[in-house]
Design an enzyme around this catalytic site. Structure first.
Site, PDB file in Angstrom:
ATOM      1  N   ASP A   8       3.836   0.643  -3.670  1.00 32.55           N
ATOM      2  CA  ASP A   8       2.390  -0.301  -3.500  1.00 32.55           C
ATOM      3  C   ASP A   8       2.445  -0.824  -2.936  1.00 32.55           C
ATOM      4  OD1 ASP A   8      -0.984  -0.080  -3.956  1.00 32.55           O
ATOM      5  OD2 ASP A   8       0.395  -1.083  -6.175  1.00 32.55           O
ATOM      6  N   GLU A  67       1.849   4.777  -1.024  1.00 31.81           N
ATOM      7  CA  GLU A  67       0.560   4.760  -0.770  1.00 31.81           C
ATOM      8  C   GLU A  67      -0.144   4.362   0.075  1.00 31.81           C
ATOM      9  OE1 GLU A  67      -1.859   3.656  -5.167  1.00 31.81           O
ATOM     10  OE2 GLU A  67      -2.408   2.572  -2.865  1.00 31.81           O
ATOM     11  N   ASP A 139       0.832  -4.123 -10.308  1.00 36.74           N
ATOM     12  CA  ASP A 139       1.636  -3.399  -8.677  1.00 36.74           C
ATOM     13  C   ASP A 139       2.966  -2.536  -9.024  1.00 36.74           C
ATOM     14  OD1 ASP A 139      -0.216  -4.456  -6.913  1.00 36.74           O
ATOM     15  OD2 ASP A 139       0.231  -6.952  -8.182  1.00 36.74           O
TER      16      ASP A 139
END
Length: 172
Positions: A8, A67, A139
């Site tokens: 991420d 992502e 996160d």
């Protein structure tokens, strides 16, 4: 068996999560947050690159899932996020890992069942799906969700292809 490193990305905090896929079961390996110091952007990108390189060397994952950039309200923030992604992707490619990218909505849909899920729902479902004793950091949970999304996507591709498994980007 496949080790998937989920990322991420962020220019201040980059989450990571590593899961091991054995058959249809995802097993938690490790997760955490790379906290980038308040230094110049090029130095931040180096910290991200070096940290992902270190993770790849230490755990030898088979694949990296990350992502995709979403459209932020602030163009400057979106550019920094894109550069952080670039540093992580470059580290993965240098380490010889195939890279897979997923939209945030697809990640949430895969893990929570709803593309508009909030971060608390993602954290909860990651905890449940990986049978974790505690809720992971925000996160880190997002990174684990990216890895789980990739595992689910690959399992569906394998099923559609009628193959037995998926290894290093190939149906076998």
């Amino acid at each position: 068996m496949a080790l998937i490193l989920g990322i991420d990305p962020g220019s201040r905090k980059t989450g990571f999560g590593l899961i091991d896929i054995s058959g249809s079961r995802a097993v938690y390996v490790t997760s955490g947050v790379i906290r980038v110091p308040e230094v110049s952007l090029p130095e931040r990108l180096k910290v991200i690159f070096d940290s992902i390189t270190q993770l790849a060397g230490q755990y030898a994952p088979d694949q990296l899932a990350i992502e995709q950039v979403f459209m932020a309200k602030n163009a400057s923030s979106a550019l920094k996020l894109g550069q952080a992604r670039g540093a992580a992707i470059t580290a993965a490619v240098v380490a010889g890992l195939p890279v897979f990218e997923y939209e945030a909505r697809k990640v949430k849909q895969s893990v929570v069942g709803q593309g508009g899920a909030d971060k608390i729902q993602v954290q909860h479902m990651v905890k449940v799906l990986l049978r974790l004793p505690a809720t992971p950091q925000e996160d880190a949970a997002d990174a684990l969700a990216v890895a789980l999304c990739h595992a689910n996507t690959q399992a569906q591709l394998v099923k559609m292809a009628g193959a037995r498994s998926f290894r290093r980007g190939r149906v076998v």
